[in-house]
Write a protein that holds these residues in place. Structure first.
Motif, short mmCIF file in Angstrom:
data_model
loop_
_atom_site.label_atom_id
_atom_site.label_comp_id
_atom_site.label_asym_id
_atom_site.label_seq_id
_atom_site.Cartn_x
_atom_site.Cartn_y
_atom_site.Cartn_z
N VAL A 1 22.17 -24.53 2.05
CA VAL A 1 23.04 -23.90 0.94
C VAL A 1 23.03 -24.12 -0.12
CG1 VAL A 1 25.38 -25.31 0.22
CG2 VAL A 1 24.25 -26.15 2.40
N THR A 2 23.34 -22.68 -0.12
CA THR A 2 23.32 -22.01 -1.66
C THR A 2 24.61 -21.72 -2.51
OG1 THR A 2 22.10 -20.04 -0.71
CG2 THR A 2 22.59 -19.73 -2.95
N LEU A 3 24.33 -22.04 -3.88
CA LEU A 3 25.47 -23.24 -4.51
C LEU A 3 25.98 -21.57 -6.39
CD1 LEU A 3 25.24 -26.78 -5.34
CD2 LEU A 3 26.94 -24.73 -3.65
N VAL A 4 26.64 -21.27 -6.03
CA VAL A 4 27.06 -19.78 -7.17
C VAL A 4 28.27 -20.36 -7.99
CG1 VAL A 4 27.24 -17.55 -7.42
CG2 VAL A 4 26.15 -18.53 -4.98
N ASN A 5 27.35 -20.68 -9.78
CA ASN A 5 28.26 -20.61 -10.83
C ASN A 5 29.12 -19.84 -11.13
OD1 ASN A 5 29.72 -21.29 -12.87
ND2 ASN A 5 28.11 -22.78 -13.97
N LEU A 6 30.00 -18.34 -11.03
CA LEU A 6 31.25 -17.85 -10.83
C LEU A 6 31.31 -18.14 -12.46
CD1 LEU A 6 33.36 -17.14 -7.88
CD2 LEU A 6 30.82 -16.64 -8.21
N GLU A 7 31.54 -18.94 -13.14
CA GLU A 7 32.19 -19.08 -14.77
C GLU A 7 30.88 -17.92 -15.88
OE1 GLU A 7 33.71 -23.28 -16.44
OE2 GLU A 7 31.72 -23.96 -15.86
N SER A 8 31.92 -17.10 -16.13
CA SER A 8 31.46 -16.05 -16.94
C SER A 8 31.09 -16.52 -18.56
CB SER A 8 32.36 -14.48 -16.99
OG SER A 8 31.20 -13.86 -17.34
N ARG A 9 29.59 -16.19 -18.82
CA ARG A 9 29.30 -15.89 -20.12
C ARG A 9 29.88 -15.45 -21.16
NH1 ARG A 9 27.64 -22.25 -19.42
NH2 ARG A 9 26.20 -22.25 -17.99
N THR A 10 30.34 -14.05 -21.08
CA THR A 10 30.73 -13.56 -21.82
C THR A 10 32.45 -13.03 -21.07
OG1 THR A 10 30.17 -11.24 -20.46
CG2 THR A 10 28.25 -13.07 -22.14
N THR A 11 32.82 -12.30 -22.24
CA THR A 11 34.22 -11.20 -21.28
C THR A 11 34.12 -10.38 -20.83
OG1 THR A 11 34.46 -9.80 -23.73
CG2 THR A 11 35.60 -12.07 -23.95
N GLN A 12 33.02 -10.41 -20.35
CA GLN A 12 32.53 -8.68 -20.15
C GLN A 12 32.83 -8.43 -18.17
OE1 GLN A 12 28.65 -7.06 -20.83
NE2 GLN A 12 28.87 -6.84 -22.86
N ARG A 13 33.53 -7.89 -18.09
CA ARG A 13 34.39 -7.87 -16.02
C ARG A 13 33.32 -7.59 -15.01
NH1 ARG A 13 38.70 -3.59 -14.24
NH2 ARG A 13 39.02 -5.17 -11.47
N TYR A 14 31.74 -6.57 -14.90
CA TYR A 14 30.87 -6.85 -14.87
C TYR A 14 29.79 -7.45 -15.00
CZ TYR A 14 34.14 -3.28 -13.39
OH TYR A 14 35.77 -2.53 -13.13
N LYS A 15 29.46 -8.41 -15.85
CA LYS A 15 28.64 -9.09 -16.33
C LYS A 15 27.71 -9.20 -14.68
CE LYS A 15 26.40 -11.95 -19.39
NZ LYS A 15 24.90 -11.09 -19.71
#
Length: 691
Positions: free
Chosen positions: A668-682
């Motif tokens: 099972v793979t877990l992906v953290n979607l919380e962005s560390r910056t405000t860039q949309r495409y980071k």
């Protein structure tokens, strides 16, 4: 003195095992009465040998009597099974025919209302002509008459194929009734067979009584010879004569029995062959009925859509040409046909949303602006020994320290993970797990299995609450209703079953697909259930639980392929689906129209899931690629390579910050979607911990 074993063995042949007379519905199952009859027959054969050795007829007579009684009991059971089968066939036929009668009545009503409305509009135009008495009005009236004639011709052309289908359906109906009427001679034949058997049994009993008497006399004579050896030898001649009479009688009994058995065997063989042929023919006719119903449903929807389009076109043309006087032209909306087998009485939720459908613009795939993540940096949960095919977040796991995830695998286990510590609890089940779902309150976990069952588990105590049995094949998909009172399950047997949690039983079965059901989903307002079919079906159906109907979704392209996954948007107005042809499609739930599609995957799309805010869509494919899309523009936001195995399921956490995937490499793979910056495409940041 020796008694030939042929005497009793030929009598046993009168009683062939009742297995031959079993109903076709039970051909593969031995009833306990049949097993007992077999044992009695074998005991009769052994008793014959014992009677030959010990000169005691009771050893053969008693098992044979038991076998006769069991044979009669089995015949009664056979009659009961045949009667039950006939009643079920008639009931099923009535269920199939009743919706068509209603549809025909609806079309008659529509035709009458169309005629009345047209006449009213013509009268209005004529009245306006009399008042104004101008040439322009006469020309407009002629134009409208032309439009009316074109509409009537188009309607007749579209109704003609429907009439032909009804004629074919009536032919099938007559054939089915003819087949059912053929059961009556079969019952009469069975009655004659029972009478013949009873007569044969009575005759055999009389012959056995006579044989017992002669054997008793023979035993008395033998004892006299033993006790008084001084009597004249001449009495031995009388004994020999008596023995010869007994042997002659035995031969005659064998001959008579064989003559009676032979026609009985032939008759039974013919009867079995007729019964098998009749049942195969009836099953084939029922399959043809189901297929004809599905085709008729599709044609009726096509007709309704065509009439609606014709109405709109005529209204626009008349509005443009007829300006003075202004006449409002309204053609009555055709009554939509009622589907078969969808009579439900489920109360909708009081908090049902009534939002309008937002149309999505045509999708143009923009060049990806993100880099592809490598699988070596992904966080994985390991513990399963076979591929993981389903994941689900606990609905109340919002805080990082309380996040709980369940995973189902083909290793016949379900694991419940705490994401902060990655510890798990294991539930062991009886079959491969194909789908899991949490109840809205998070207290119950449902799972569908290869063993044809749906099981419910208490999440806290890890105790099995109940086991729903009803599907005839593997269960591929399960889903909870938003109010937590109903579970929907889709199966390889082409049906969708609805189960009540309060009553813990099946409450309804939805039929209409022509192939296995690969996915099911409830709408947020509790009123709709969506389902996707296999390769021989290639349709998505939306079942209106409170309106007794269903809607078949049609794509812009001709075929859809297998529909592996479906999900409703949070507002319930849009449905997303993942397909065998590598395309993700968006549908308008109200009209059933395809809004747009996305063609960014290079392999079959196995999983789709809306984010909690409905603005993004996650999708997983057979080649192990996870993609995240902007719903309103169709733009690819992120592309993550999970691994070498397929992605069978994707799930967002309730707060939308974590994305989980069920993978073919047993992880099972877990992906953290919380962005560390405000860039949309980071690039998406993937970490080990989530605290």
């Amino acid at each position: 003195m020796k008694i030939s074993p042929k005497t009793t063995l030929h009598v046993l042949a009168v009683l062939p095992p009742s297995r031959k007379y079993s109903s076709p519905l039970n051909m593969t199952k031995l009833h306990w009465l049949e097993v007992t009859e077999y044992i009695s027959l074998y005991a009769s054969a052994i008793g014959t040998l014992a009677a030959t050795a010990t000169q005691q007829v009771v050893y053969a007579a008693f098992p044979l009597t038991v076998a006769l009684g069991l044979n009669l009991t089995n015949r009664e059971r056979l009659k009961r099974l045949n009667e039950q089968y006939r009643q079920n066939a008639i009931a099923q036929f009535d269920q199939l025919v009743d919706p068509f009668r209603q549809r025909l009545e609806n079309f008659d009503d529509f035709t009458q209302r169309l005629s009345q409305t047209t006449q009213q509009q013509i009268e209005e135009l004529r009245q306006n002509q009399k008042e104004q008495n101008t040439d322009s009005n006469q020309q407009r009236l002629a134009q409208f008459d032309t439009f009316r004639q074109q509409l009537m011709k188009a309607t007749e052309l579209q109704i003609e194929p429907l009439k032909q289908n009804f004629a074919q359906l009536n032919t099938y109906t007559q054939q089915l009734y003819t087949s059912i009427q053929q059961i009556e001679p079969l019952k009469q034949n069975f009655a004659q067979l029972n009478n013949f058997t009873q007569q044969l049994n009575a005759s055999t009993q009389k012959q056995f009584e006579l044989l017992r008497q002669q054997l008793g006399e023979l035993d008395a004579e033998t004892k006299k010879i033993t006790t008084n050896s001084q009597q004249p030898i001449t009495k031995l001649d009388a004994i020999h004569q008596r023995l010869e009479q007994v042997e002659n009688f035995t031969k005659q009994l064998n001959t008579n029995t064989q003559q009676q058995i032979q026609p009985l065997r032939q008759y039974v063989t013919q009867l079995n062959a007729y019964t098998q042929g009749f049942n195969k023919n009836t099953e084939k006719q029922l399959e043809e009925f189901k297929y004809a119903i599905a085709l008729l449903q599709t044609e009726m929807q096509n007709l309704a859509e065509s009439l609606t389009q014709t109405e709109q076109r005529l209204s626009q043309e008349v509005a443009e040409k007829v300006k003075q006087p202004q006449v409002k032209i309204t053609i009555p909306t055709p009554v939509k046909s009622q589907p078969q087998n969808t009579i439900l009485h489920i109360q909708p939720s009081e908090t049902a949303k009534t939002g309008t459908t937002q149309a999505l613009p045509p999708v143009e795939i923009a060049p990806p602006t993100t880099q592809i993540q490598k699988s070596k940096s992904l966080s994985s949960l390991r513990g399963h020994t076979e591929r993981v095919v389903s994941v689900a977040f606990h609905p109340n796991s919002v805080a990082p320290e309380k996040r709980i995830l369940a995973s189902g695998s083909h290793d016949k286990t379900i694991k419940i993970w705490r994401l902060d510590t990655q510890e798990n609890r294991t539930l062991t089940v009886s079959g491969k797990v194909n789908s899991i779902a949490f109840s809205p309150d998070g207290k119950v976990l449902a799972c569908g299995h290869d063993d044809k069952t749906v099981k419910l588990w208490d999440v806290d105590t890890e105790r099995e609450i109940c086991n729903f049995i009803g599907h005839k094949e593997k269960v591929y998909a399960v889903a909870f209703s938003p109010n937590g009172k109903i579970i929907a399950s889709g199966s390889q047997d082409k049906t969708i079953k609805l189960w009540s949690l309060d009553e813990q039983k099946e409450i309804y079965t939805l039929t209409g697909h022509l192939d296995e059901i690969l996915c099911v989903a409830f709408s947020p307002n509790n009123r709709l259930v969506a389902s996707g079919g296999g390769e021989r079906d290639q349709t998505i159906k939306i079942w209106h639980l409170t309106q007794d109907k269903f809607l078949t979704l049609k794509g812009k392209s001709g075929t859809l392929g297998r529909i592996y996954s479906i999900c409703f948007s949070p507002d319930g107005t849009t449905l997303a689906s993942g397909h065998q042809d590598k395309i993700i499609r968006f549908w308008d739930v109200e009209t059933g129209r395809e809004i747009s599609n996305i063609t960014g995957h290079n392999d079959e799309v196995y999983a789709v899931a809306f984010s909690p805010d409905g603005k993004k869509l996650a999708s997983g494919s057979y080649d192990g690629n996870l993609k995240i899309w902007q719903v309103d523009t169709g733009e690819e936001l992120n592309h993550i390579t999970i691994g070498e195995g397929a992605i069978y399921c994707v799930a967002y956490s309730p707060d939308g910050k974590i994305l989980a995937t069920a993978n073919g490499d047993k992880t099972v793979t877990l992906v953290n979607l919380e962005s560390r910056t405000t860039q949309r495409y980071k690039d998406i940041e993937i970490e080990k911990g989530f605290d």
